[in-house]
Design a protein around this motif. Sequence first.
Motif, PDB file in Angstrom:
ATOM      1  N   ASN A   1      25.981  47.062  31.076  1.00  0.00           N
ATOM      2  CA  ASN A   1      26.739  46.909  29.826  1.00  0.00           C
ATOM      3  C   ASN A   1      27.226  45.477  29.633  1.00  0.00           C
ATOM      4  N   THR A   2      27.510  45.158  28.387  1.00  0.00           N
ATOM      5  CA  THR A   2      28.122  43.893  28.018  1.00  0.00           C
ATOM      6  C   THR A   2      29.542  44.165  27.544  1.00  0.00           C
TER       7      THR A   2
ATOM      8  N   PRO B   1      34.781  44.405  35.320  1.00  0.00           N
ATOM      9  CA  PRO B   1      34.245  43.178  34.721  1.00  0.00           C
ATOM     10  C   PRO B   1      35.266  42.082  34.445  1.00  0.00           C
ATOM     11  N   PHE B   2      36.527  42.424  34.266  1.00  0.00           N
ATOM     12  CA  PHE B   2      37.511  41.400  33.921  1.00  0.00           C
ATOM     13  C   PHE B   2      38.519  41.161  35.042  1.00  0.00           C
ATOM     14  N   LYS B   3      38.139  41.537  36.252  1.00  0.00           N
ATOM     15  CA  LYS B   3      38.974  41.254  37.411  1.00  0.00           C
ATOM     16  C   LYS B   3      38.386  40.047  38.145  1.00  0.00           C
ATOM     17  N   ALA B   4      39.135  38.964  38.196  1.00  0.00           N
ATOM     18  CA  ALA B   4      38.625  37.716  38.766  1.00  0.00           C
ATOM     19  C   ALA B   4      38.212  37.870  40.225  1.00  0.00           C
ATOM     20  N   TYR B   5      38.885  38.762  40.960  1.00  0.00           N
ATOM     21  CA  TYR B   5      38.575  38.899  42.395  1.00  0.00           C
ATOM     22  C   TYR B   5      37.192  39.492  42.647  1.00  0.00           C
ATOM     23  N   GLU B   6      36.566  40.045  41.613  1.00  0.00           N
ATOM     24  CA  GLU B   6      35.219  40.595  41.770  1.00  0.00           C
ATOM     25  C   GLU B   6      34.161  39.491  41.861  1.00  0.00           C
TER      26      GLU B   6
END
Length: 126
Positions: A57-58, A107-112
């Motif tokens: 997904n986007t 998708p919007f978690k920087a730690y990923e």
Amino acid sequence: QLQLVESGGGLVQPGGSLKLSCAASGFNLDEHSIGWFRQAPGKEREGVSCISITDGNTYYADSVKGRFTISGDNAKNTMYLQMNTLKPEDTAVYYCAAAPVVAGFRPFKAYEYHYWGQGTQVTVSS
């Protein structure tokens, strides 16, 4: 050397457009989720857009839906963020990032994200 190198930031008037580029070296972008984050002065880094390799997904933040478009060019190993109808509140340092395949990817978690660009300044002002 594994790195992401950004380009394309600058000063633009409200309503204008910019296209950010992010070239990867040392690894293949098409084996990763790719994302763009931004950080304005005095604010936390926030996710802007992502193409998830985990679920296909986007994703877009509500604040940029309909105005920003994320894309990738596998042949060039480069990702892009096309930004249209820019607003003063879009002013920030923009970062590209890449994340490996992982279950439960957020998708919007920087730690990923394991790889980050150096950041490029986008200023929207008249």
